[in-house]
Design a protein around this motif. Structure first.
Motif, mmCIF file in Angstrom:
data_model
loop_
_atom_site.group_PDB
_atom_site.id
_atom_site.type_symbol
_atom_site.label_atom_id
_atom_site.label_comp_id
_atom_site.label_asym_id
_atom_site.label_seq_id
_atom_site.Cartn_x
_atom_site.Cartn_y
_atom_site.Cartn_z
ATOM 1 N N LEU A 99 26.608 53.721 47.623
ATOM 2 C CA LEU A 99 26.359 53.205 48.961
ATOM 3 C C LEU A 99 26.516 54.324 49.986
ATOM 4 N N ASP A 101 27.659 56.142 53.597
ATOM 5 C CA ASP A 101 28.871 56.109 54.403
ATOM 6 C C ASP A 101 28.781 54.998 55.453
ATOM 7 N N SER A 103 28.532 51.843 55.581
ATOM 8 C CA SER A 103 27.366 50.970 55.447
ATOM 9 C C SER A 103 27.694 49.499 55.277
ATOM 10 N N GLU A 124 37.275 55.872 48.442
ATOM 11 C CA GLU A 124 35.866 55.507 48.359
ATOM 12 C C GLU A 124 35.562 54.269 49.195
ATOM 13 N N ARG A 127 35.291 55.311 52.653
ATOM 14 C CA ARG A 127 34.026 56.003 52.945
ATOM 15 C C ARG A 127 32.908 55.032 53.262
ATOM 16 N N VAL A 128 32.766 53.964 52.449
ATOM 17 C CA VAL A 128 31.605 53.075 52.601
ATOM 18 C C VAL A 128 31.829 52.002 53.669
#
Length: 256
Positions: A99, A101, A103, A124, A127-128
């Motif tokens: 995916l 960043d 999002s 992680e 990050r997304v």
């Protein structure tokens, strides 16, 4: 005994039993996890990570969110696509999600966080997720305050999730700072076949020898018969189900 990694990747071979035997997630738990990011002006974007056959995915869809399903096992995702139509699916893990960043509004994991590296998976998820997004973790756990349920667990062996929740609970790392928790108690009606499928879908049973698997399933079948005789409908009215009590434990944390 199989390694932890082998167990974590074993579920695809028992996808049918997983779908039949595992319970769905209470809508209340999903609504609670998503509440911090709920915006009536638009549908939420949610990543269901470790989505399996779509048990949690369905409830997220019912909650009105747009979902992308991620799982390391293509066989599980194939079953999910047959159960929940129109959901994008991707092979991935909690530590590596396919995916962009920032999002999604929420990253949810059902029966899955105990398989991840919490430091890498926290990074992680951070990050997304967009700023202010939510990481939600949820487990359906049999209620072992019922002595019969405790005997059922002893017969089929405890799981990594049960060991973690009985201890310090799930852990998260940066960018998250601790977890808020809630729980819900409820009951589920199960046929003999569904109970045996629930047991057969567990990683310990999937990776056991044929003899060990047969021994455990026979013991669970005997426990089903005992439970059915003891319940009010077990005295000869033809009912072929038992009642199994559960506790759903959910956790959430907000990305700064």
């Amino acid at each position: 005994m199989a390694s932890r990694e082998e167990m974590s990747l074993s579920f695809g071979s028992a996808a049918g039993a997983y779908e039949s035997g595992r319970p769905d997630y209470p809508r209340e738990a999903v609504d609670w996890m998503l509440a911090p990011v709920r915006d009536e002006g638009r549908a939420l974007r949610v990543a269901d990570v470790g989505a399996g056959t779509g048990k949690l995915t369905r409830t997220i869809v019912e909650a009105g969110a747009e979902v992308v399903a991620i799982d390391p096992d293509p066989d599980m995702l194939a079953t999910l696509r047959g159960n929940v139509h129109g959901i994008p699916t991707f092979v991935g893990t909690g530590e590596r999600m396919p995916l962009p960043d920032a999002s999604v509004d929420a990253v949810l994991l059902g029966q899955a966080w105990h398989w991840v590296d919490p430091v890498a998976a926290s990074a992680e998820a951070g990050r997304v997720l967009r700023a202010g997004g939510v990481l939600g973790l949820v487990w359906n756990i049999r209620d072992e305050s019922d002595p019969w349920v405790a005997r059922l667990t002893a017969a089929m062996h405890g799981s990594h999730a049960e060991e973690m929740l009985a201890g310090d609970g799930p852990q998260v790392a940066q960018p998250f700072d601790g977890l808020e928790a809630r729980s819900w108690s409820w009951t589920r009606s199960l046929s003999r076949a569904a109970l045996l499928d629930m047991v057969a879908s567990r990683s310990y049973i999937i990776t056991a020898s044929d003899a060990e698997r047969a021994r455990i399933l026979a013991a669970v079948g005997d426990l089903f018969d005992e439970r059915r005789r003891a319940e009010p409908h077990g005295a000869g009215d033809g009912a072929e189900t038992i009642t199994l009590p559960y506790v759903t434990r959910a956790y959430r944390s907000i990305r700064p």
